[in-house]
Design an enzyme around this catalytic site. Structure first.
Site, PDB file in Angstrom:
ATOM      1  N   GLY A  36     -32.541   2.103   6.626  1.00 58.40           N
ATOM      2  CA  GLY A  36     -32.675   1.248   5.451  1.00 58.40           C
ATOM      3  C   GLY A  36     -31.857  -0.034   5.558  1.00 58.40           C
ATOM      4  N   GLN A  37     -31.243  -0.406   4.467  1.00 62.15           N
ATOM      5  CA  GLN A  37     -30.483  -1.651   4.450  1.00 62.15           C
ATOM      6  C   GLN A  37     -29.304  -1.609   5.420  1.00 62.15           C
ATOM      7  OE1 GLN A  37     -29.800  -3.323   0.403  1.00 62.15           O
ATOM      8  NE2 GLN A  37     -31.047  -1.590  -0.258  1.00 62.15           N
TER       9      GLN A  37
ATOM     10  N   THR B 112     -37.118   0.685   1.230  1.00 68.29           N
ATOM     11  CA  THR B 112     -36.420   1.723   2.004  1.00 68.29           C
ATOM     12  C   THR B 112     -36.831   3.071   1.422  1.00 68.29           C
ATOM     13  OG1 THR B 112     -34.566   1.770   0.478  1.00 68.29           O
ATOM     14  CG2 THR B 112     -34.419   0.191   2.293  1.00 68.29           C
TER      15      THR B 112
ATOM     16  N   LYS C 189     -23.181   1.613 -10.622  1.00 64.77           N
ATOM     17  CA  LYS C 189     -23.313   0.270 -10.047  1.00 64.77           C
ATOM     18  C   LYS C 189     -22.616  -0.791 -10.913  1.00 64.77           C
ATOM     19  CE  LYS C 189     -25.570   1.159  -6.200  1.00 64.77           C
ATOM     20  NZ  LYS C 189     -25.029   0.847  -4.859  1.00 64.77           N
TER      21      LYS C 189
ATOM     22  N   ASP D 281     -22.298   7.103   8.540  1.00 60.28           N
ATOM     23  CA  ASP D 281     -23.323   7.668   7.648  1.00 60.28           C
ATOM     24  C   ASP D 281     -23.121   9.177   7.590  1.00 60.28           C
ATOM     25  OD1 ASP D 281     -26.330   6.390   6.647  1.00 60.28           O
ATOM     26  OD2 ASP D 281     -26.010   8.550   6.497  1.00 60.28           O
TER      27      ASP D 281
ATOM     28  N   VAL E 249     -36.052  -2.515  -2.939  1.00 60.10           N
ATOM     29  CA  VAL E 249     -36.057  -2.800  -1.504  1.00 60.10           C
ATOM     30  C   VAL E 249     -36.901  -1.720  -0.819  1.00 60.10           C
ATOM     31  CG1 VAL E 249     -34.638  -3.259   0.530  1.00 60.10           C
ATOM     32  CG2 VAL E 249     -33.672  -3.646  -1.753  1.00 60.10           C
TER      33      VAL E 249
ATOM     34  N   TYR F 162     -26.781   6.139 -12.407  1.00 64.63           N
ATOM     35  CA  TYR F 162     -26.828   5.083 -11.370  1.00 64.63           C
ATOM     36  C   TYR F 162     -26.350   3.757 -11.963  1.00 64.63           C
ATOM     37  CZ  TYR F 162     -28.847   2.277  -7.526  1.00 64.63           C
ATOM     38  OH  TYR F 162     -29.036   1.417  -6.462  1.00 64.63           O
TER      39      TYR F 162
HETATM   40  N1  LIG Z   1     -33.653   0.549  -2.107  1.00 63.96           N
HETATM   41  C1  LIG Z   1     -33.486  -0.030  -3.246  1.00 63.96           C
HETATM   42  O1  LIG Z   1     -34.483  -0.280  -3.974  1.00 63.96           O
HETATM   43  C2  LIG Z   1     -32.116  -0.476  -3.700  1.00 63.96           C
HETATM   44  C3  LIG Z   1     -32.024  -1.361  -4.774  1.00 63.96           C
HETATM   45  C4  LIG Z   1     -30.771  -1.811  -5.204  1.00 63.96           C
HETATM   46  C5  LIG Z   1     -29.638  -1.344  -4.549  1.00 63.96           C
HETATM   47  N2  LIG Z   1     -29.742  -0.467  -3.511  1.00 63.96           N
HETATM   48  C6  LIG Z   1     -28.513  -0.027  -2.864  1.00 63.96           C
HETATM   49  O2  LIG Z   1     -28.571  -0.347  -1.474  1.00 63.96           O
HETATM   50  C7  LIG Z   1     -27.746   0.557  -0.735  1.00 63.96           C
HETATM   51  C8  LIG Z   1     -28.512   1.048   0.487  1.00 63.96           C
HETATM   52  O3  LIG Z   1     -29.630   1.830   0.082  1.00 63.96           O
HETATM   53  P1  LIG Z   1     -31.017   1.882   0.907  1.00 63.96           P
HETATM   54  O4  LIG Z   1     -32.037   1.227   0.060  1.00 63.96           O
HETATM   55  O5  LIG Z   1     -30.805   1.411   2.281  1.00 63.96           O
HETATM   56  O6  LIG Z   1     -31.302   3.466   0.862  1.00 63.96           O
HETATM   57  P2  LIG Z   1     -31.320   4.578   2.022  1.00 63.96           P
HETATM   58  O7  LIG Z   1     -31.410   5.890   1.320  1.00 63.96           O
HETATM   59  O8  LIG Z   1     -32.347   4.255   3.033  1.00 63.96           O
HETATM   60  O9  LIG Z   1     -29.888   4.401   2.742  1.00 63.96           O
HETATM   61  C9  LIG Z   1     -28.698   4.852   2.186  1.00 63.96           C
HETATM   62  C10 LIG Z   1     -27.852   5.439   3.298  1.00 63.96           C
HETATM   63  O10 LIG Z   1     -26.589   5.834   2.731  1.00 63.96           O
HETATM   64  C11 LIG Z   1     -26.233   7.077   3.308  1.00 63.96           C
HETATM   65  N3  LIG Z   1     -25.316   7.790   2.414  1.00 63.96           N
HETATM   66  C12 LIG Z   1     -25.593   8.277   1.177  1.00 63.96           C
HETATM   67  N4  LIG Z   1     -24.534   8.942   0.693  1.00 63.96           N
HETATM   68  C13 LIG Z   1     -23.565   8.866   1.637  1.00 63.96           C
HETATM   69  C14 LIG Z   1     -22.244   9.371   1.719  1.00 63.96           C
HETATM   70  N5  LIG Z   1     -21.713  10.100   0.726  1.00 63.96           N
HETATM   71  N6  LIG Z   1     -21.512   9.090   2.817  1.00 63.96           N
HETATM   72  C15 LIG Z   1     -22.042   8.363   3.841  1.00 63.96           C
HETATM   73  N7  LIG Z   1     -23.305   7.890   3.825  1.00 63.96           N
HETATM   74  C16 LIG Z   1     -24.055   8.141   2.748  1.00 63.96           C
HETATM   75  C17 LIG Z   1     -27.560   7.797   3.480  1.00 63.96           C
HETATM   76  O11 LIG Z   1     -27.451   8.893   4.399  1.00 63.96           O
HETATM   77  C18 LIG Z   1     -28.490   6.685   3.907  1.00 63.96           C
HETATM   78  O12 LIG Z   1     -28.559   6.559   5.315  1.00 63.96           O
HETATM   79  C19 LIG Z   1     -27.331   1.644  -1.718  1.00 63.96           C
HETATM   80  O13 LIG Z   1     -26.019   1.389  -2.177  1.00 63.96           O
HETATM   81  C20 LIG Z   1     -28.312   1.467  -2.862  1.00 63.96           C
HETATM   82  O14 LIG Z   1     -27.823   1.955  -4.089  1.00 63.96           O
HETATM   83  C21 LIG Z   1     -30.963  -0.025  -3.072  1.00 63.96           C
END
Ligand SMILES: NC(=O)c1ccc[n+]([C@@H]2O[C@H](COP(=O)([O-])OP(=O)(O)OC[C@H]3O[C@@H](n4cnc5c(N)ncnc54)[C@H](O)[C@@H]3O)[C@@H](O)[C@H]2O)c1
Length: 271
Positions: free
Chosen positions: A17-18, A203, A172, A37, A201, A168
């Site tokens: 993801g991000q 992901t 945040k 991770d 996003v 959530y």
């Molecule tokens: N995807 C969206 O729509 C979106 C929107 C706004 C904000 N975000 C934020 O972006 C960030 C990245 O999310 P993403 O979209 O890439 O999702 P994702 O689920 O693809 O990636 C998140 C990663 O964080 C890791 N993770 C979760 N809990 C963990 C922990 N306790 N310790 C270590 N690693 C951990 C997961 O294993 C995963 O690889 C997050 O903080 C999320 O809240 C996402």
């Protein structure tokens, strides 16, 4: 000229993801990387968890893009494990310039159906885990004496409601509060602290199957759409678009920016 040449960046949630997009982007700009991770289920999300293979793939991609990489499985709530990773990284790289506190979880749960453990899991990963990350890593940045840039990943939920995700939203909002508090305290060490707040996003999290489930109820769908209505088409960003913004905040190009929240929400918060 690579904008992060000679610099070292820590990225949490780097398996996919991000986090993966940040790793690849920063590797291409000359940074060496510490990737963390958990690669395991840490909350009852409707989307699948990242795997150790995902983290290995990010490591390969970042290495191919030119970085020296230290990749470790650790839970961001585990201070001891995080300190171990940072100690190892400091031995290897001798400095820490950038922290991207990106790891997080998300899932929908109407408040009247939300258990105490739903609340505790969300707050502990997204808010306390972010605090643990920074508490473990920032001292290495201070000790290196080169200043630095910390980027916390918030969300539109840092500044507005996303319905049916009170836990959530609270986590945040807390991330943005932590950003501002640390910007004030770390400025004397020439460390800038900013938040990046994406809307949707593309992901695993952003394509959560819990969203269509919620939309099966017309009342809930209407409340959600009234609250979350992007201006731009497509209504969801790519991870690479978020990585461009994070790179800018990580680099010296944003040298006069601290304590800010950069919202990349395709217009959700405008109206
Ligand atoms: N995807 C969206 O729509 C979106 C929107 C706004 C904000 N975000 C934020 O972006 C960030 C990245 O999310 P993403 O979209 O890439 O999702 P994702 O689920 O693809 O990636 C998140 C990663 O964080 C890791 N993770 C979760 N809990 C963990 C922990 N306790 N310790 C270590 N690693 C951990 C997961 O294993 C995963 O690889 C997050 O903080 C999320 O809240 C996402």
């Amino acid at each position: 000229m690579a904008v992060l040449a000679g610099k070292v960046a820590l990225i949490t949630g780097a398996a996919r993801g991000q986090g993966r997009a940040h790793a690849v982007r920063m590797a291409g700009e000359g940074a060496d990387l510490i990737l963390v991770d958990v690669c395991a289920k840490v909350a009852p999300t409707g989307y699948p968890s990242a795997t150790p293979e995902d983290l290995a793939q990010t490591e390969r991609l970042a290495t191919d893009a030119g970085a020296t990489v230290l990749a470790t499985r650790a839970d961001i709530r585990d201070s001891g494990a995080l300190r171990g990773v940072i100690d190892q990284a400091v031995d290897r790289f001798g400095r820490l310039d950038v922290i991207v506190a990106n790891a997080g979880v998300s899932y929908f749960r109407p408040f009247l159906e939300m258990s105490d453990s739903d609340w505790d899991d969300m707050i502990s990963v997204n808010l306390t885990g972010t605090q643990r990350t920074l508490r473990a890593a920032v001292p290495a940045m201070v000790a290196a004496g080169n200043g630095g840039s910390v980027v916390l990943i918030g969300s539109v939920a840092s500044v507005k409601v996303v319905p049916f995700e009170a836990h959530y939203v609270a986590s945040k909002h807390g991330v943005l509060g932590l950003t501002r508090a640390l910007a004030v305290e770390l400025a004397e060490h020439r460390i800038r602290v900013n938040c990046v707040s994406p809307g949707g996003v593309t992901t695993a999290m952003g394509e959560d199957p819990g969203i269509p489930e919620l939309f099966a109820d017309p009342g809930r769908a209407a409340l959600f759409m009234a609250s979350y209505n992007p201006l731009l088409d497509p209504p969801i960003s790519t991870a690479e678009e978020i990585a461009d913004a994070v790179l800018w905040l990580a680099s010296d190009a944003s040298g006069s920016v601290t304590g800010q929240n950069l919202i990349l929400d395709r217009g959700v918060t405008v109206r």
